[in-house]
Each structure stands twice: as C-alpha cells, then as structure tokens.
Motif scaffolding. Structure first.
Motif: not given
Length: 87
Positions: A40-45, A47-48, A54-56, A61-64
């Motif tokens: 979907g246009p608002k769900i991507d790695v 963006g996640l 923002a949580l600090g 690191r994220l892998t996809y």
C-alpha cells in the motif's frame, strides 16, 4: 444478518480489515513481514524505519527482502540488533 464469517460481510467503505487465524501462534517478524508484503502507499520498510527512529531507540537495523521457499514467494523481515550494544 449476523455471521462469524468475515467473507460474508460486505465492506461499507474503503477500509480493509485483516483477520489473523493464528491457531498455532505467529511471531512478530512474520506479522510485520506479512503486513509489509500486503503493501500500500503508506506501508513500506523505509517508513517503518522512520517511525521507529522517532522513538529514539538505537542499536538495531531493519532487514526486508523477498525470498522464495519452494513454490512460495514471501517477505522476510527481521530486526537485527547491534551485538556491541546488546551483549
């Protein structure tokens, strides 16, 4: 008409609902991988990653990636911890 079958309910708007039938359980990485795979246009790695940034919280690191397991095509998602910070 009342029913427990989600396929029998006609959507009233453009909102989509996901039903999880996880009788044997489901892990967090499988859940996030599946949600990212739906897309979907608002769900991507990326963006996640920005939202989690923002949580600090640091030291991960994220892998996809797309993987093929026999005849199945799937999303593989993982959170990799920095070993130096999490010993």
């Amino acid at each position: 008409m009342l029913t427990s079958d989600p396929r029998a309910v006609k959507p009233r708007s453009s909102v989509r609902i996901a039903y999880f039938d996880a009788g044997s359980g489901i892990s967090g990485d499988m859940t996030i991988g599946a949600l990212l795979d739906v897309g979907g246009p608002k769900i991507d790695v990326a963006g996640l990653g920005r939202a989690l940034g923002a949580l600090g919280v640091e030291g991960y690191r994220l892998t996809y990636e797309r993987v093929r397991l026999g005849p199945l095509d799937a999303a593989s998602f993982d959170v990799v911890l920095d070993a130096a910070l999490h010993c």
